[in-house]
Write an enzyme that holds these catalytic residues in place. Sequence first.
Site, PDB file in Angstrom:
ATOM      1  N   TYR A 209       0.927  -1.139   0.020  1.00 40.25           N
ATOM      2  CA  TYR A 209       0.114  -0.078   0.195  1.00 40.25           C
ATOM      3  C   TYR A 209       0.896   1.261   0.050  1.00 40.25           C
ATOM      4  O   TYR A 209       1.601   1.717   0.841  1.00 40.25           O
ATOM      5  CB  TYR A 209      -0.987   0.009   1.130  1.00 40.25           C
ATOM      6  CG  TYR A 209      -2.074  -0.953   1.111  1.00 40.25           C
ATOM      7  CD1 TYR A 209      -2.253  -1.956  -0.002  1.00 40.25           C
ATOM      8  CD2 TYR A 209      -2.630  -1.284   2.383  1.00 40.25           C
ATOM      9  CE1 TYR A 209      -3.261  -3.037   0.126  1.00 40.25           C
ATOM     10  CE2 TYR A 209      -3.784  -2.480   2.294  1.00 40.25           C
ATOM     11  CZ  TYR A 209      -3.962  -3.107   1.128  1.00 40.25           C
ATOM     12  OH  TYR A 209      -4.987  -4.096   1.153  1.00 40.25           O
TER      13      TYR A 209
ATOM     14  N   SER B  73     -13.318  -4.315   0.152  1.00 45.29           N
ATOM     15  CA  SER B  73     -14.091  -3.705  -0.844  1.00 45.29           C
ATOM     16  C   SER B  73     -15.624  -3.837  -0.642  1.00 45.29           C
ATOM     17  O   SER B  73     -16.543  -4.318  -1.460  1.00 45.29           O
ATOM     18  CB  SER B  73     -13.767  -3.819  -2.246  1.00 45.29           C
ATOM     19  OG  SER B  73     -12.524  -3.478  -2.466  1.00 45.29           O
ATOM     20  N   PRO B  74     -16.235  -3.498   0.571  1.00 41.76           N
ATOM     21  CA  PRO B  74     -17.507  -3.961   1.070  1.00 41.76           C
ATOM     22  C   PRO B  74     -18.504  -2.966   0.405  1.00 41.76           C
ATOM     23  O   PRO B  74     -19.694  -3.397   0.408  1.00 41.76           O
ATOM     24  CB  PRO B  74     -17.670  -3.802   2.434  1.00 41.76           C
ATOM     25  CG  PRO B  74     -16.393  -2.736   2.906  1.00 41.76           C
ATOM     26  CD  PRO B  74     -15.512  -3.256   1.835  1.00 41.76           C
TER      27      PRO B  74
ATOM     28  N   GLY C 140     -18.068  -5.250  -8.907  1.00 31.66           N
ATOM     29  CA  GLY C 140     -16.990  -5.709  -9.765  1.00 31.66           C
ATOM     30  C   GLY C 140     -15.554  -5.477  -9.256  1.00 31.66           C
ATOM     31  O   GLY C 140     -15.591  -5.830  -8.118  1.00 31.66           O
TER      32      GLY C 140
ATOM     33  N   VAL D  66     -18.801   2.215  -6.580  1.00 35.83           N
ATOM     34  CA  VAL D  66     -19.413   1.745  -5.468  1.00 35.83           C
ATOM     35  C   VAL D  66     -20.724   1.739  -5.886  1.00 35.83           C
ATOM     36  O   VAL D  66     -21.456   2.427  -6.885  1.00 35.83           O
ATOM     37  CB  VAL D  66     -19.398   2.715  -4.256  1.00 35.83           C
ATOM     38  CG1 VAL D  66     -18.104   3.024  -3.666  1.00 35.83           C
ATOM     39  CG2 VAL D  66     -19.506   4.285  -4.776  1.00 35.83           C
ATOM     40  N   PHE D  67     -21.757   0.831  -5.140  1.00 34.46           N
ATOM     41  CA  PHE D  67     -22.924   0.620  -5.442  1.00 34.46           C
ATOM     42  C   PHE D  67     -23.900   1.322  -4.810  1.00 34.46           C
ATOM     43  O   PHE D  67     -25.123   1.850  -5.419  1.00 34.46           O
ATOM     44  CB  PHE D  67     -23.383  -0.862  -5.640  1.00 34.46           C
ATOM     45  CG  PHE D  67     -23.299  -1.335  -4.075  1.00 34.46           C
ATOM     46  CD1 PHE D  67     -24.235  -0.951  -2.932  1.00 34.46           C
ATOM     47  CD2 PHE D  67     -22.343  -2.167  -3.676  1.00 34.46           C
ATOM     48  CE1 PHE D  67     -24.134  -1.600  -1.525  1.00 34.46           C
ATOM     49  CE2 PHE D  67     -21.977  -2.517  -2.284  1.00 34.46           C
ATOM     50  CZ  PHE D  67     -22.895  -1.976  -1.218  1.00 34.46           C
TER      51      PHE D  67
END
Length: 305
Positions: free
Chosen positions: A52, A215-216, A220, A225-226
Site C-alpha cells: 500500500y 471492498s464492502p 466488480g 461503489v453501488f
Amino acid sequence: MRTIKLGSSALEVPVIAVGCMRINSLDKVQAEQFVQTALEEGANFFDHADIYGGGACEEIFADAIHMNDDIREKIILQSKCGIRSGMFDFSKEHILESVDKILKRLKTDYLDILLLHRPDTLVEPEEVAAAFDQLESSGKVRHFGVSNQNPMQIQLLKKSVKQPIVANQLQLSITNATMISSGFNVNMENASAVNRDGSILDYCRLNDITIQPWSPFQYGFFEGVFLGNDKFPDLNQKIDEIAEKYEVSNTTIAMAWLLRHPAHMQPVTGTMNIERLKDCCKASEIQLTREEWYGIFRAAGNVLP
C-alpha cells in the site's frame, strides 16, 4: 464497538477493521484526525499491506497515531505480504524480509496478525512454515492468516504450517456475493450454481477462520461503489428504505448486511472520509432482520431458486 474472537484465537477484535490502503491520500493533519476518529469509535483494528503506497501508508499511519509503547498496546495491527512487482512470493526469505520492513515502517516490534496477500502458485508450504515458526518464536508475529485463498490452498499450507489460520481476507459485498449465491443454487443449471471458490464461506465457518470482506461497497473489481449508483436502482431503494427505518445512512445498512451473516465476519473499510467511517462503525449496533437481509440480497439482482 461490538467485538468478536478472531478465528480460533483468543484475540478479541472489533467487528469493523479500518483499512489503511488510501491513508497516503491524506495530509498529516487529516491522517491524525482519521486515526483518532477510528480510536474514538472503538475501531482499533488497523489493516495494512506492504504494497500500500509502496510502504508509505504504514509509515504515514505510524506517524499519524504517534506510535509509542503505550499506543501500541491499545491497538491491533494487521499487515500483509507476498506481492512483488510482477509476481507473488511466499518464500521464507521474502516473508521474513517483508515483516522486518513492515515492523520498521510501523515503528513497532510485533504484528498482531500477518496475512499472506495473494496465492503464490510456486508456494512451498515447508518454507512458509519455517518463516511462520521463526516469526512466532521471535515474537515478531502473534497470529497468522491468508488473503484471497480458497479451501485447498489453505489446506496445502496447513500440510506444514502448525499455527492456526485465523483470518482470510476475501472480496465480498452485496453486489459481489458469489460465495453466498452459489450456496443457494446447489445442483442447479444456472450460472449462480457455479462454485468459483471451493465453498470458501462454509470452509471458513467449519474451520473457525474469520472472513474479512474487502471492498464492502464496491461492485466488480474496483469498478465503483453501488451506493447511490444509478446502475442499481432497486438495491438502493431497498437500502434507503431500511436506512430510514433505523435512522442511519445507507453506508451503515450496507455494512450491517455483512455483519448480519452468522459467519461473524469482520469487514475492512476503505474510506478515508471521517463521517463515512463513523457510519461504518454504526453498523455494529444494527441487527437486520432475516426479511431485511434477504430483501437486500434479492434487490441486488440475486434470484432465489
